[in-house]
Every structure is written in C-alpha cells, then in structure tokens.
Design an enzyme around this catalytic site. Structure first.
Site, PDB file in Angstrom:
ATOM      1  N   ASP A   8       0.820  -1.203   0.000  1.00 42.46           N
ATOM      2  CA  ASP A   8       0.000   0.000   0.000  1.00 42.46           C
ATOM      3  C   ASP A   8       0.861   1.263   0.000  1.00 42.46           C
ATOM      4  OD1 ASP A   8      -2.711   1.248   0.379  1.00 42.46           O
ATOM      5  OD2 ASP A   8      -1.757   1.991   2.200  1.00 42.46           O
ATOM      6  N   GLU A  20       0.953  -0.641  -5.068  1.00 39.10           N
ATOM      7  CA  GLU A  20      -0.130   0.336  -5.242  1.00 39.10           C
ATOM      8  C   GLU A  20       0.562   1.698  -5.311  1.00 39.10           C
ATOM      9  OE1 GLU A  20      -2.753   3.450  -4.235  1.00 39.10           O
ATOM     10  OE2 GLU A  20      -1.727   2.584  -2.511  1.00 39.10           O
TER      11      GLU A  20
END
Length: 655
Positions: free
Chosen positions: A302, A380
C-alpha cells in the site's frame, strides 16, 4: 551471524522468531512464556497482564545493552492470557505498550496482546504450493478485492468467522471464475473506519473474525480450490495510538525523529524510519511472516508513492524552506554539493525521492524474489516513478506488478461522460496503450473508486437505468480485454448502487432483481471467457499480444483491437460506446474464414437489448477477402448499442 546482530543490522528476515512471546520451559522444567522486546532507550521494561492481575511494576525484563533487547521469563502464564509491556522511559514516563510482535490481540476496543501458540494449524496445501512454483506468470490473474467485515455478515449484523467466510467466499470465487482474492488488511487495527490501513498489530491477525488458526483455515481452503490469496500490506506508516508503535520506548523509535517528515498530517499517522536498520528488519520480517507462516501468495504493498516521495503528504513545503542550505541538508548534501553518509533523501530530476524507502523496497523485493520467486509483489503506486516492475539488478524496484492508476482514472473519466461527449475524449481509452507495456500492470477497480462521494461504478454511468447497466457491461468487457491483470472490488460485479459501506454487508438482496442478477451472470461469463482464452492474458506484457485495428473512430465512439496468444490464436474486440446502433459497420479482420461471436454484452440473457448483429443463429459471421485497417479481410456487421463483442475464428464444426 546470530539473530540479534542480524536484527540490529537490518538483515533479519525472521526476527519474529527472536522477539515477541512464545511458550517455553524455565528453570526447574516449569512451564511459562518467554518475552523479548526491542526498547533500546527505555530505563526499565517489565511485562504485566492477566497472569498477574495487571500488577505494576509487573515482571521485570533484563536488558542486553549491545542489542537493545529486553527479555525475561514468566512462570504460570498460559495461552490466551492478555499482556502488555510496562515501559519506563528515560524521562520518567510510564508507557503501556502492546507487543509489536504479538501473534494475537484482544477484540476491539481492547488493546492488549494475547499469548498464542504459533504451531496451531496443520496445512494441507502442499500440492498448491508446488503448483504455484510452476505457473507464477503462466495463467490469468483476475482478482476479487474483499473487505472481510462487509462482504457478508450474520443476520444480526455480527461478523462471520474466518472459517465461515472460507466456505461461502470459496464457493463464490469458484462460481464467478475469479482466480485470486485480495483481502484489505487483516492485521490488527483498533478502528473499523480505517478499513485496516492503520495497523497496530503487524504480526497479529485481527481478532474480529477469529484466531490465526481460523485465518490459516481460510487460506488453506482457498488454496484447495485453486484460488490465490493476496494480502494488502502497509509498510508506509502506522497510527499514533498510545498503546502502539508510536514513541515506543519514549523516543521516536519506529518513526523518524524529525517532525518535518515523520508525520502524514492528512492520515494522522507516522512514517516508518526506513533509515533505521531495526525498523527494516521489523518490516522485512513482517513480509516474510505472512508469506511463510500463513502461506499467502502475494502482498499488495500500500501507498508506495507516499513512501518514495518525501514531500508526499508530509508536512514539508519545499518552496518555503529558509535557505538553499536547508534544502540541501534535507537531501543529505552539504553546501558544496557533497553527499553525506546519512543521506535521507536524494534529488531525481527535480523531484524528491526518499532514498531509504526506495532502498528498502528494492531490498524487500530482492530478498523475497530470492526465497519465494513464485509470490506476487504488487505496488499500489500512483506516481510516475519508473521501472517499478523491473528487476532490481536492472535498476528497477523489483515488484512483479503495479496498479495502473492512470488507466483507471482515464477509463472511469471516459465512462462517466455523457454519451454525446465521449467522441471528444476518445483518446482517454486509446492513450493507455502508449505505456501499457512499460510495466507489468494490474487494472484496478478498487474500493477507493466507490467511496468518499465518488459514487458506485453503476451510479457513475450516465443515462437511464438500462443505459447505466449497458455501459457498465461494456466497461467490464473493456477491462477484461485490455492488457494487464484485473481487479474488481466486491459488489461491483452485481451493480450495487450505493457506495461501499464498511459497517454493513453488501446489498445481496439486489440479486432478487433481474438487472442485478443478469449483470452478475454476465460478469461470471466474462470471467470464465477470460480464464479460458490465453489470447486475453498470455502476452499481457508486449505488443505481441495486442493489435489496434481501429482506434480513431471518435465520431462513432467505436474501438476495434485484437488480443493474441503465444500459439497464434486471437480474439477480436469490438466496442460501441454510445447508445446508437451502427448497422453495416465494417471492421478489419485478421482472418478470411468465418468467425464466431463468443461473447456479446448486449445479449438479452445479460439484460441487453438483443439487437441483431447480422450473425447466424449460432453466432457465425462471414468476412470478405478485402483488406481493411491493415488487416487482410473485412467483416460487415450490425453493432448493437452500448456493447462489446468478442470474435474468434469459427471451428470447422461451427461453419
């Protein structure tokens, strides 16, 4: 090198075997638990918990000065006991901290760690793990993104257990022909509203849905069904809760000490101190923990952009720095331009890159690639940072995949436009092929696109009810045929109208209405078609797998292209992205022999209009040997409104 030395040098990928709590036998063969915690700047550390009625000062631990690790043994402690570390800081503070390496945690709102035996489950997925080594990049990757707390719940609104979810979710994934599931973070977190992205228990499966053994059951069960399991992982930042990692021993230990880049003000979190070797060991080990202890098949990392960019979401305004010398000092450069040994940031084409974070990500991917070359490491990353999925040895970051945020943004912008306006924005769909093969991409329709007032995907489609569903079907066909792996957030597959709500289950009752049920049928067929046709996934990484036939018909908002397998089999894709039918439309075709429509998003069985395409009853169309659009043949057909078609050469028996 012993584990403690490796930990302090940032080289320990299994420091959860050194730190934390574990069952042991003390002097006199008496049972108990061994504790070890890194708190190098503390004046004193003890452990207290339900085993001693939360006594203060608790059971004192002993410091090994050269390692910064406090350790000790507690007689009488047993499985399921709750505990915390009682830390006396050098300035006289008393801190009650959860164990950074705890294997289990209290159910919120409790914040204590829980003693838990790691050897708690017998795996039966050896065949899966062996098969995974053989087909890491061989098959289709179609990911269903799930938030466990809101996929399904009990009738009373309570959470389901991991084991209950395993049965229901596993059957659903197989039925819908998804090949992988990605779970939003399942590490322990105190606040449901954070969706798991503000983690306080990096080594602790959230107790909301059961025990670590229960989660292992879920992974094991999905492996038995041939489903890959990917976890969202958050090494960028952590919350400021007083029982967590923040100011752990009274000092900035896990977080950077300089407030100018220690904090993400918009998130209320601290950035990890990637320059600190023990923090690197903590995070490296955490990645290996989930891959090895829980057999997960990949991590979606993330907020990579926030890790790499030192001015991304940090409380730094570069144009307000007091002097060139201050700007240089933040980049590890003296006023003569000499780079210092403790460089934290570096300049890169006038952008500011967190060199320590970049080095950490490369080291992470390199170590995982060396030990587990068959797992997925997905970035991401919303930045234009180059070579994210290129090997570290070639100057890349070493990820296997990267989310294609540019494709997602352009695509949803285009499909959200009024149908008459789409012709003025035709290049929003064609532009992505300019860079489609620069990285190995995942095409995400994630949870981020159906929250915070953006509207659900179905609601973002323009027009009346019928047009919304027709446009959404075309959108999904475009995604499934565009180069790149696929990701769809739960609920999008049946057209949930409201935005995602983390505090309640999806609106499954909508499947009682034809439009939603037929959309789900369509997505099921689309996924199956993708999985069964190597031309749609086998050469995602090069122009060998893609050919434009017509990308310039902006006036009609029509696109024609083909996808190719390694053996030469192909699939031609035709998109008509307005509600206007196009009778007698001519396209270039790579084959002169008859072709068959293998999928038509406008079929009445999917909720479409059933507009005739000119094909025979069995879907056969016959081209002419007339070159067109750089192809050797021409096919004339009637294009239904707002639809996508997939064409393949007809088999001999079908002609």
């Amino acid at each position: 090198m012993d584990q403690a030395s490796a930990f302090n040098q940032g080289l320990n990928c299994h420091c959860y075997e050194l730190l934390g709590s574990r069952q042991a036998t003390g002097p006199g063969e008496k049972p108990g638990w061994q504790f070890a915690v890194w708190a190098p700047n503390a004046a004193a550390v003890s452990v207290t918990g339900s085993f001693n009625d939360w006594d203060d000062p608790g059971v004192p631990l002993q410091l090994k000065v050269e390692t910064g690790i406090w350790s000790g043994f507690v007689y009488g402690a047993s499985q399921w006991d709750r505990y915390k570390y009682l830390i006396r800081s050098a300035t006289g503070q008393t801190l009650m901290k959860a164990d950074p390496f705890a294997r289990h945690s209290e159910i919120r709102p409790g914040t204590a760690s829980v003693l838990y035996e790691a050897e708690d489950f017998k795996w039966t997925d050896a065949d899966w793990l062996k098969k995974r080594q053989q087909d890491m990049n061989a098959g289709p990757l179609n990911i269903y993104e799930v938030h466990l707390g809101s996929w399904r719940r009990h009738e009373d609104g309570g959470f389901m257990n991991y084991r209950e979810i395993a049965i229901l979710l596993g059957a659903y994934l197989v039925d819908m022909s998804y090949t992988a599931v990605e779970f939003m973070p399942i590490m322990e977190h105190p606040l449901d509203d954070s969706w798991g992205y503000q983690i306080t228990g990096y080594y602790s499966v959230t107790s909301r849905f059961g025990t670590p053994a229960d989660f292992k059951y879920l992974v094991n069960h999905l492996h038995g069904l041939g489903i890959r399991v990917i976890l969202d992982w958050v090494p960028a930042h952590f919350p400021q809760d007083d029982f967590g990692l923040a100011c752990f021993d009274g000092t900035a230990l896990f977080e950077c000490g300089d407030s100018r880049y220690a904090e993400y003000p918009e998130w209320g979190t601290y950035a990890f101190a990637f320059e600190r070797p023990q923090v690197r060991s903590f995070l490296l080990s955490n990645a290996f923990f989930w891959l090895e202890e829980f057999h997960v098949d990949g991590l979606r990392v993330d907020a990579v952009a926030s890790m790499l960019g030192c001015d991304y979401n940090h409380n730094i305004q570069w144009n307000s720095l007091e002097s060139a010398a201050e700007h240089a000092s933040l980049n590890g450069v003296d006023t003569n331009g000499n780079r210092g040994a403790n460089q934290h940031y570096k300049g890169n084409n006038d952008s500011q890159i967190n060199q320590n974070a970049e080095n950490f990500l490369r080291e992470l991917n390199e170590k995982i690639q060396a030990r587990h070359p068959d797992v997925l490491m997905i970035a991401e990353d919303s930045s234009a940072f180059p070579q994210v999925t290129h090997p570290v040895a070639e100057g890349g970051s070493g990820f296997t995949h990267k989310w294609n945020m540019g494709w997602m943004s352009d695509t949803l912008s285009y499909f959200g436009r009024d149908y008459e306006e789409r012709k003025w924005h035709h290049n929003q769909l064609s532009f992505s092929l300019m860079y489609a093969f620069s990285e190995r991409y995942v095409l995400p329709f994630s949870h981020d696109e159906v929250v915070h007032g953006k509207g659900s995907l179905i609601e973002r489609m323009p027009g009346d009810y019928w047009r919304k569903f027709a446009s959404l079907r075309a959108l999904y066909l475009y995604q499934i045929t565009h180069p790149g792996a696929k990701l769809m957030f739960m609920g999008c597959e049946f057209g949930q109208f409201i935005e995602w709500r983390f505090y309640e289950q999806l609106e499954w009752f909508l499947l009682g209405f034809d439009a939603h049920r037929l959309l789900q049928d369509y997505v099921r067929q689309l996924n199956e078609t993708y999985a069964c046709n190597p031309s749609l996934y086998e050469q995602d990484d090069s122009w060998s797998g893609f050919s434009w036939h017509n990308s310039s018909d902006a006036e009609n908002s029509v696109f024609v292209y083909s996808r190719w397998a390694k053996d030469g089999d192909g699939t031609v894709v035709v998109l008509n992205l307005t509600p206007t039918p196009r009778p007698g439309y001519r396209i270039g075709l790579p084959w002169s022999e008859p072709v068959k429509i293998i999928l038509n998003s406008d079929k009445m069985a999917f909720g479409g209009s059933g507009y005739p395409t000119g094909a025979s009853d069995d879907g056969i169309l016959v081209p002419t040997a007339e070159p067109r659009d750089g192809q050797p043949a021409t096919l004339t057909l009637d294009l239904p409104p707002l639809m996508g078609l997939l064409l393949q050469r007809a088999r001999t028996s079908e002609k």
